[in-house]
Every structure is written in structure tokens, then in C-alpha cells.
Motif scaffolding. Structure first.
Motif, PDB file in Angstrom:
ATOM      1  N   TYR A   1     -22.179  36.427  36.516  1.00 17.15           N
ATOM      2  CA  TYR A   1     -22.542  35.082  36.715  1.00 17.15           C
ATOM      3  C   TYR A   1     -23.803  34.319  36.036  1.00 17.15           C
ATOM      4  N   ALA A   2     -24.679  35.161  35.903  1.00 13.44           N
ATOM      5  CA  ALA A   2     -26.183  34.739  35.240  1.00 13.44           C
ATOM      6  C   ALA A   2     -25.730  34.504  33.818  1.00 13.44           C
ATOM      7  N   ALA A   3     -24.853  35.287  33.125  1.00 10.45           N
ATOM      8  CA  ALA A   3     -24.510  35.449  31.846  1.00 10.45           C
ATOM      9  C   ALA A   3     -23.740  34.211  31.565  1.00 10.45           C
ATOM     10  N   ASP A   4     -22.853  33.820  32.493  1.00  6.59           N
ATOM     11  CA  ASP A   4     -21.905  32.700  32.131  1.00  6.59           C
ATOM     12  C   ASP A   4     -21.703  32.015  33.552  1.00  6.59           C
ATOM     13  N   PRO A   5     -22.513  31.262  33.967  1.00  5.84           N
ATOM     14  CA  PRO A   5     -22.434  30.505  35.407  1.00  5.84           C
ATOM     15  C   PRO A   5     -21.421  29.460  35.184  1.00  5.84           C
TER      16      PRO A   5
ATOM     17  N   GLN B   1     -28.040  42.975  42.155  1.00  9.55           N
ATOM     18  CA  GLN B   1     -26.734  43.157  42.459  1.00  9.55           C
ATOM     19  C   GLN B   1     -25.981  44.125  41.486  1.00  9.55           C
ATOM     20  N   GLY B   2     -26.344  43.999  40.131  1.00  7.90           N
ATOM     21  CA  GLY B   2     -25.590  44.625  39.140  1.00  7.90           C
ATOM     22  C   GLY B   2     -24.866  43.686  38.285  1.00  7.90           C
ATOM     23  N   ALA B   3     -23.572  43.957  37.803  1.00  4.42           N
ATOM     24  CA  ALA B   3     -22.954  43.075  36.803  1.00  4.42           C
ATOM     25  C   ALA B   3     -22.213  42.108  37.682  1.00  4.42           C
ATOM     26  N   ALA B   4     -21.327  42.659  38.576  1.00  8.33           N
ATOM     27  CA  ALA B   4     -20.353  41.770  39.587  1.00  8.33           C
ATOM     28  C   ALA B   4     -20.990  41.087  40.401  1.00  8.33           C
ATOM     29  N   THR B   5     -20.493  39.718  40.668  1.00 10.76           N
ATOM     30  CA  THR B   5     -20.983  39.220  41.926  1.00 10.76           C
ATOM     31  C   THR B   5     -19.831  39.608  43.281  1.00 10.76           C
TER      32      THR B   5
ATOM     33  N   LEU C   1     -24.801  36.648  43.843  1.00  8.60           N
ATOM     34  CA  LEU C   1     -24.699  36.608  42.340  1.00  8.60           C
ATOM     35  C   LEU C   1     -24.980  37.580  41.601  1.00  8.60           C
ATOM     36  N   GLY C   2     -24.033  38.221  40.691  1.00  7.33           N
ATOM     37  CA  GLY C   2     -24.465  39.192  39.648  1.00  7.33           C
ATOM     38  C   GLY C   2     -24.800  38.984  38.285  1.00  7.33           C
TER      39      GLY C   2
ATOM     40  N   ALA D   1     -15.148  38.482  40.957  1.00  5.65           N
ATOM     41  CA  ALA D   1     -16.039  39.004  41.839  1.00  5.65           C
ATOM     42  C   ALA D   1     -15.254  39.933  42.677  1.00  5.65           C
ATOM     43  N   GLU D   2     -15.880  40.926  43.584  1.00  7.22           N
ATOM     44  CA  GLU D   2     -15.536  41.961  44.369  1.00  7.22           C
ATOM     45  C   GLU D   2     -15.646  41.427  45.787  1.00  7.22           C
TER      46      GLU D   2
END
Length: 488
Positions: free
Chosen positions: A445-449, A401-405, A441-442, A427-428
Motif C-alpha cells: 500500500y505504501a508503494a502504491d496507495p 507489517q511486511g508487504a501485504a495489507t 497497512l503494508g 489484502a489478506e
């Protein structure tokens, strides 16, 4: 001697009384004259399910119409026989009456239009994922459908629109002439072919680069100009329109609120506007105008609804837009200051003190993991279930996905998607033709779920200021007229 003194006193008294009577009569006559200038639209077209009133500030929807009715065709009105909205912004006057913010809504923004009243009294079916400016054309009336646009803005923002004002081409032109012209600036030379791309040639120079003063038709050409500057987009034109309105406000305040200044302006303005029933008399209009006389130029801000391109249309960026509306709802300035002013002890507390919990009851959501981190979809699914959402499935996305959810939603699902977005800060939201709501999920979210399974009664803190990427691009009414005039 005493009789002569008494005679002078009687003469002075008679002159004073006559002067007062003449002033009152003149004021009454002027109000009568201005009342005859004003057109209004009926309240029967307003939604029956409107947002609650705010906490002290007021919201005014201003619509620029390119209707061909009357003399507007002569000044370049649209090619259709019905009214169209060329520009729109929501002006919020804060409760302290010392701050104001105008939020421009791009005309190509994709929105949901609620049921609207037609000229024959029937109501339309709601529309999803359509351009914002099409709301004004619902019913194809010669002067447009301002009530439908107001309903759309209330649905879009969750804010109650206290007043709506429609300004047409002719009136706009006369207002700029009444104030003796407005100072503007051009970032580059502009030619006839830029104003009219169908001309087939460059044409003569109409606006040389740099500052100038415009009025009448020339002012109208300036604010309608789109091509030949920046990327030729409506977004760039909005920047110049904001600069123009800021310059107009500065000009009026600089001239002072004297009868010499205000009477020609009032005459031109009242002849140019169609207003809601709450502003349908000269006294109401003047009272509202005078309530804004103490707003400082630096505290008068102009921003654009958070947006991103979606093809050749404009999509709203959430939750940035939600944070903007939330700040306005609570009378907080774009930099987070409390500008509510003096409030009634019985006034409700701001929503930031008690934000509503996230409730997903009746909303189905699919969750896709768009990262290489295993287990994220299951974790997010548990969080959604904890807030009452129905998780329709989990999966791993075929592409990262990239950075953004990203939250995609089908027709009629915009409000559900916004509810889901409250659990995924940053999120976009993207509309799609596929039914339902899907969260992909981007990396952010993985970095700070978010913690799995939150209690649906524990709300996330509501924003108190708009995001810096919105506040940082704001224009103040005292900014240099040559700054920030184009996009791209």
C-alpha cells in the motif's frame, strides 16, 4: 405373391412396433427402478434469503459423506452416529456446456455458518469462525444436513447452488467398480500405518509407488489417504481426490455413453446418492448428466479455494477467493474466457459490466500504519470515509507489517471485512477474537496507495479472471495421473 408380400410387411411392422413398445417399456421400467434407488432431502431446510440465479451456468455442490448409517460403518465410516462431510467441492458447469470447473473447499476452512434447520423443525443461531465440515453435522442426523452445507456454501460464495448431491462410502465404492476401476498414482510407497495412524506400526505395503487401477474398498482407501504423503495434510489429500475425480471422468468419457456403460454406473450411482428435490428422479438426473457429455477433458478444471494456514486450520485468502467466485458468477473460465454460451436477450448483463460501488455504511474500521512511511493511516482513513465507512481511529503499528495489507475481523464481522477488502487489493483477511475490523497497512500500500477520498459511486473494475496463483495450479481432467499429487 401380393398376399405373401403383404404378410411380410405386416410381420415387419408388428416386429418393429413390438420392439418400440418393449424399448419404451424397458426405459420406463428402468426409470422406475432407478427412482426407487434415489433418496432426497427436503427444500424446507434451505435458506429463505438465497443468492440470485446465475447467467446460464449451473452450480452443483458435491459432498462426500462418511456417515456410519447403513453399510457405511463396514467400509470405514466416521466414529460418530451422525453424518459428517469428508470432502466437498462446488462444480460449475458453464453456460456453453463445454467447460466446467470444480472448486474444492477444504474441510478445515474457517467459515460463517448461517442459521440452519434442525430435524425437529427449529432453526439454529448463526455460527462464526467455525470449520466448514461442521455445517453437515448440524442437528447430528444420521445422514447429515446437506441443506445446511448448501446454505453455508451460498453464504461463502455469493453463488446460488442449483443442485446438491451427497455421495456415501458404499455408493462411491460401487461406482468405481461399475466403471471397471479408476487409474490413480502414488508418489511413494504407502503402508497400513499410513492409512491407520493408530495401528502402532508400519504394517504391510498396501499401495506401491507409481500408477495402478483401484476400485471398491481400495479406491475408497486411496481417496481417504492423508498420512505418509507430503505433509500429511488435508490439502494434499484434496490434490489426490481431484486427480481421482479427473481420472474417473476420463474413464467414463472414454467408455462412451452407451447403455452397456451407463446402466451399471447409473444403478450404482443412484443407490449411493442423496440429492436435492431438483434431482429427485432418474429422468432429472440423467438429463443433467447428459447435458455435460460435450465438456472436453482439457476444459474440465479442478482448483482449490484460495487458502492459507491459520494454526491447524485453514483461512480463506481474499480477495483471491472473491475474484474466483466473481469469475464463476459471470461464466468466465479461470483464464478469463467468456463461456456463457447462447443467452436469452432478456438475460441480465454480467456483473463485470456494472460492478456495485463500495459502500461502508454502518461499518466501523480502525486503521493502523504498519510501515515506516508517514501519513499512510490518515490517507487510508480519508479513502474509507469517502466510501461511507466510519473510521474508529488511526494509529501507527508497533511492528512493521511486511508487504501485504492485513485486515483482521472479530466474530460475525467477516462480511464487513470483505467489504473493506474491496478498497485494498491484495489484502489478506484474518479472523481474530477481538471485536471490530482493523486495517494494518503494508508496504504494498505504501508503494502504491489508493487515491484519498474516492467517490463511493466510482467502483473499482471487477475481476474477469481468477488470480494467476489460482489458475496456475489448476488440474485438467486430461493431465497425467501422476502429476501434482501432494502438498508439502
Amino acid at each position: 405373391m401380393r398376399e405373401r408380400r403383404r404378410g411380410r410387411v405386416r410381420l415387419i411392422t408388428a416386429i418393429s412396433t413390438s420392439t418400440v413398445v418393449l424399448m419404451v417399456a424397458a426405459g420406463g421400467w428402468l426409470y422406475y427402478e432407478f427412482d426407487g434407488n434415489i433418496d432426497s432431502f427436503g427444500a424446507e431446510g434451505l435458506s429463505k434469503n438465497r443468492p440470485a440465479a446465475g447467467f446460464g451456468g449451473r452450480n452443483v455442490l458435491v459432498i462426500g459423506s462418511d456417515s456410519r448409517s447403513g453399510d457405511n460403518a463396514r467400509m470405514g465410516g466416521g466414529g460418530d452416529d451422525f453424518g459428517r462431510s469428508d470432502t466437498a467441492f462446488l462444480l460449475h458447469v458453464y453456460g456453453d456446456q463445454k467447460h466446467a470447473v470444480a472448486v474444492s473447499i477444504p474441510r478445515d476452512t474457517l467459515v460463517d455458518i448461517p442459521s440452519c434447520r434442525l430435524p425437529d423443525g427449529t432453526w439454529t443461531a448463526p455460527q462464526s469462525h467455525v470449520m466448514f465440515n461442521s455445517a453437515f453435522s448440524v442437528g447430528r442426523a444420521a445422514k447429515g444436513n446437506p441443506a445446511c452445507t448448501q446454505n453455508t456454501v451460498e453464504k461463502l460464495t455469493g453463488l446460488r447452488v442449483d443442485h446438491t448431491v451427497v455421495v456415501d462410502f458404499v455408493g462411491f465404492s460401487k461406482v468405481t467398480s461399475a466403471v471397471g476401476g479408476v487409474d490413480v498414482c502414488l508418489p511413494n510407497d504407502v503402508y497400513q500405518g499410513d492409512l491407520n495412524p493408530n495401528l502402532g506400526s508400519k504394517g504391510r505395503l498396501i499401495f506401491p509407488k507409481g500408477p495402478r487401477t483401484v476400485s471398491g474398498q481400495e479406491a475408497l482407501d486411496y481417496v481417504r489417504l492423508r498420512h505418509g504423503i507430503g505433509d500429511g495434510s488435508d490439502i494434499g489429500r484434496i490434490k489426490r481426490q481431484q486427480a481421482f475425480v479427473a481420472s474417473l471422468v476420463k474413464k467414463v468419457k472414454g467408455q462412451g455413453f452407451s447403455p452397456t456403460t451407463l446402466l451399471p454406473l447409473a444403478d450404482a450411482a443412484t443407490k449411493s446418492m442423496t440429492v436435492d428435490p431438483g434431482l429427485d428422479s432418474a429422468r432429472k438426473l440423467f438429463s443433467f448428466a447428459m447435458s455435460m457429455k460435450d465438456i472436453d477433458l482439457h476444459n474440465t478444471k479442478f482448483v482449490t479455494l484460495p487458502w492459507q494456514y491459520q494454526g491447524n486450520r485453514v483461512a480463506i485468502v481474499h480477495p483471491d477467493a472473491d475474484a474466483l467466485w466473481e469469475a464463476i458468477r459471470n461464466d468466465r473460465t479461470i483464464d478469463g474466457q467468456n463461456a456463457r454460451g447462447k443467452q436469452d436477450d432478456k438475460a441480465p448483463a454480467p456483473t463485470t459490466a456494472a460492478p456495485s460501488p463500495v459502500s461502508g455504511s454502518g461499518i466501523g474500521v480502525a486503521v493502523h500504519n504498519g510501515t515506516t512511511t508517514p501519513g499512510l493511516a490518515a490517507r487510508a482513513a480519508e479513502m474509507l470515509k469517502g466510501s461511507g465507512f466510519t473510521v474508529t481511529g488511526t494509529a501507527t503499528s508497533r511492528s512493521h507489517q511486511g508487504a501485504a495489507t492485513v485486515i483482521t475481523y472479530g466474530p460475525g464481522q467477516h462480511d464487513h471485512a470483505r467489504t473493506v477488502a474491496r478498497l485494498f487489493p491484495g489484502a489478506e483477511l484474518r479472523p481474530t477474537g477481538t471485536p471490530g475490523v482493523t486495517v494494518t497497512l503494508g508496504q504494498a500500500y505504501a508503494a502504491d496507495p489508493a487515491p484519498a477520498g474516492p467517490s463511493p459511486t466510482t467502483p473499482a473494475p471487477a475481476p474477469t479472471a481468477v488470480p494467476t496463483q489460482v489458475a496456475g495450479t489448476a488440474r485438467s481432467a486430461d493431465d497425467d495421473v501422476c502429476s501434482n499429487l501432494s502438498y508439502g
